[in-house]
Design a protein around this motif. Structure first.
Motif, PDB file in Angstrom:
ATOM      1  N   LEU A   7      -0.641  -0.242  28.118  1.00 23.25           N
ATOM      2  CA  LEU A   7      -2.076  -0.505  28.260  1.00 23.25           C
ATOM      3  C   LEU A   7      -2.382  -1.217  29.578  1.00 23.25           C
ATOM      4  O   LEU A   7      -3.421  -0.959  30.201  1.00 23.25           O
ATOM      5  CB  LEU A   7      -2.586  -1.326  27.080  1.00 23.25           C
ATOM      6  CG  LEU A   7      -2.695  -0.594  25.751  1.00 23.25           C
ATOM      7  CD1 LEU A   7      -3.096  -1.562  24.647  1.00 23.25           C
ATOM      8  CD2 LEU A   7      -3.680   0.553  25.851  1.00 23.25           C
ATOM      9  N   GLY A   8      -1.501  -2.098  30.026  1.00 28.69           N
ATOM     10  CA  GLY A   8      -1.683  -2.754  31.319  1.00 28.69           C
ATOM     11  C   GLY A   8      -1.652  -1.754  32.463  1.00 28.69           C
ATOM     12  O   GLY A   8      -2.456  -1.832  33.395  1.00 28.69           O
ATOM     13  N   ALA A   9      -0.724  -0.800  32.396  1.00 29.68           N
ATOM     14  CA  ALA A   9      -0.665   0.244  33.425  1.00 29.68           C
ATOM     15  C   ALA A   9      -1.907   1.126  33.371  1.00 29.68           C
ATOM     16  O   ALA A   9      -2.442   1.524  34.404  1.00 29.68           O
ATOM     17  CB  ALA A   9       0.595   1.084  33.249  1.00 29.68           C
ATOM     18  N   ALA A  10      -2.391   1.418  32.171  1.00 29.04           N
ATOM     19  CA  ALA A  10      -3.622   2.209  32.037  1.00 29.04           C
ATOM     20  C   ALA A  10      -4.806   1.451  32.639  1.00 29.04           C
ATOM     21  O   ALA A  10      -5.669   2.049  33.290  1.00 29.04           O
ATOM     22  CB  ALA A  10      -3.886   2.535  30.575  1.00 29.04           C
ATOM     23  N   VAL A  56      -7.266   2.760  35.633  1.00 26.88           N
ATOM     24  CA  VAL A  56      -8.723   2.811  35.517  1.00 26.88           C
ATOM     25  C   VAL A  56      -9.380   1.976  36.611  1.00 26.88           C
ATOM     26  O   VAL A  56     -10.341   2.410  37.243  1.00 26.88           O
ATOM     27  CB  VAL A  56      -9.175   2.346  34.112  1.00 26.88           C
ATOM     28  CG1 VAL A  56     -10.674   2.150  34.049  1.00 26.88           C
ATOM     29  CG2 VAL A  56      -8.730   3.353  33.070  1.00 26.88           C
ATOM     30  N   SER A  57      -8.844   0.784  36.884  1.00 25.26           N
ATOM     31  CA  SER A  57      -9.464  -0.069  37.905  1.00 25.26           C
ATOM     32  C   SER A  57      -9.299   0.534  39.294  1.00 25.26           C
ATOM     33  O   SER A  57     -10.201   0.429  40.117  1.00 25.26           O
ATOM     34  CB  SER A  57      -8.890  -1.478  37.858  1.00 25.26           C
ATOM     35  OG  SER A  57      -7.550  -1.472  38.269  1.00 25.26           O
ATOM     36  N   SER A  58      -8.168   1.172  39.581  1.00 30.23           N
ATOM     37  CA  SER A  58      -8.009   1.804  40.899  1.00 30.23           C
ATOM     38  C   SER A  58      -8.927   3.015  41.014  1.00 30.23           C
ATOM     39  O   SER A  58      -9.440   3.307  42.095  1.00 30.23           O
ATOM     40  CB  SER A  58      -6.556   2.206  41.147  1.00 30.23           C
ATOM     41  OG  SER A  58      -6.167   3.257  40.294  1.00 30.23           O
ATOM     42  N   TYR A  59      -9.176   3.712  39.905  1.00 26.22           N
ATOM     43  CA  TYR A  59     -10.100   4.841  39.922  1.00 26.22           C
ATOM     44  C   TYR A  59     -11.517   4.347  40.195  1.00 26.22           C
ATOM     45  O   TYR A  59     -12.250   4.921  40.999  1.00 26.22           O
ATOM     46  CB  TYR A  59     -10.045   5.594  38.590  1.00 26.22           C
ATOM     47  CG  TYR A  59     -11.083   6.681  38.474  1.00 26.22           C
ATOM     48  CD1 TYR A  59     -10.921   7.891  39.152  1.00 26.22           C
ATOM     49  CD2 TYR A  59     -12.220   6.501  37.710  1.00 26.22           C
ATOM     50  CE1 TYR A  59     -11.873   8.885  39.056  1.00 26.22           C
ATOM     51  CE2 TYR A  59     -13.175   7.495  37.606  1.00 26.22           C
ATOM     52  CZ  TYR A  59     -12.999   8.676  38.268  1.00 26.22           C
ATOM     53  OH  TYR A  59     -13.941   9.655  38.184  1.00 26.22           O
ATOM     54  N   ARG A  60     -11.917   3.250  39.540  1.00 27.08           N
ATOM     55  CA  ARG A  60     -13.262   2.698  39.744  1.00 27.08           C
ATOM     56  C   ARG A  60     -13.422   2.157  41.161  1.00 27.08           C
ATOM     57  O   ARG A  60     -14.467   2.312  41.770  1.00 27.08           O
ATOM     58  CB  ARG A  60     -13.539   1.592  38.738  1.00 27.08           C
ATOM     59  CG  ARG A  60     -13.794   2.108  37.358  1.00 27.08           C
ATOM     60  CD  ARG A  60     -14.146   0.982  36.426  1.00 27.08           C
ATOM     61  NE  ARG A  60     -14.363   1.488  35.082  1.00 27.08           N
ATOM     62  CZ  ARG A  60     -14.434   0.724  34.033  1.00 27.08           C
ATOM     63  NH1 ARG A  60     -14.331  -0.584  34.152  1.00 27.08           N
ATOM     64  NH2 ARG A  60     -14.630   1.248  32.839  1.00 27.08           N
TER      65      ARG A  60
END
Length: 181
Positions: free
Chosen positions: A112-115, A119-123
């Motif tokens: 979940l931390g990697a996910a 997500v944060s790098s995508y945003r």
């Protein structure tokens, strides 16, 4: 930036060597190395101490700039997400009792931390692409005085600087402009 002195390089090398050595020793002890020499309560205590040492030293290692940059790349984050998620599901289904549940929870948290990193790098990439369509003078919180101060420092202004680097909203602006002088 000036080069480090030989003594500073040696000191940094020794500190890194000790950090990685303690990490490896803690990992080996927590993964069953204590079982070869100890039994009972001493084995449990050594295993818990190994887990603690490896967690503390591992968190210190991940704060190093090169390691942090490597761990935040998209391929590494995808690997961590998929591998740890798979191990969590596999251990939940195959390992009985509390060990299986604890392993699944631990690996699931890493997944979940990697996910979250994905997500944060995508945003962050999406918001950066949205900034390409904004004229600096239309940004919220634009301040004429700050704009003049930022561009009036020719020694600190790079000719290749993006127009988005200078006009920060007042919340992100330093309290004084002495760093521009």
């Amino acid at each position: 930036m000036a080069s480090k002195s030989p003594f500073a390089r040696l000191k940094s090398f020794v500190a890194d060597l000790l950090l990685w050595s303690f990490f490896a020793a803690g990992l080996a002890t927590s993964m069953g190395g204590a079982g070869a020499f100890l039994d009972g309560a001493a084995k449990t205590a050594a295993t818990l101490a190994g887990v603690t040492v490896s967690l503390v030293t591992g968190s210190r290692i991940t704060k190093k700039p090169r390691i942090k940059a490597f761990l935040s790349t998209r391929p590494v984050l995808w690997f961590l997400f998929l591998f740890n998620g798979g191990v969590a599901a596999f251990s939940y289904l195959t390992v009985d009792g509390a060990k299986g549940i604890a392993t699944a929870v631990g690996m699931g948290l890493v997944s979940l931390g990697a996910a979250g990193g994905l997500v944060s790098s995508y945003r962050a990439r999406a918001s950066y692409e949205e900034q390409d369509n904004v004229i600096p003078f239309q940004q919220p919180g634009y301040d004429d005085q700050y704009q003049q101060t930022a561009y009036s420092a020719p020694l600190h202004q790079s000719p290749y600087q993006s127009p988005y680097d200078a006009p920060y909203p007042p919340a992100y602006r330093p309290a004084d402009d002495t760093h521009w002088a």
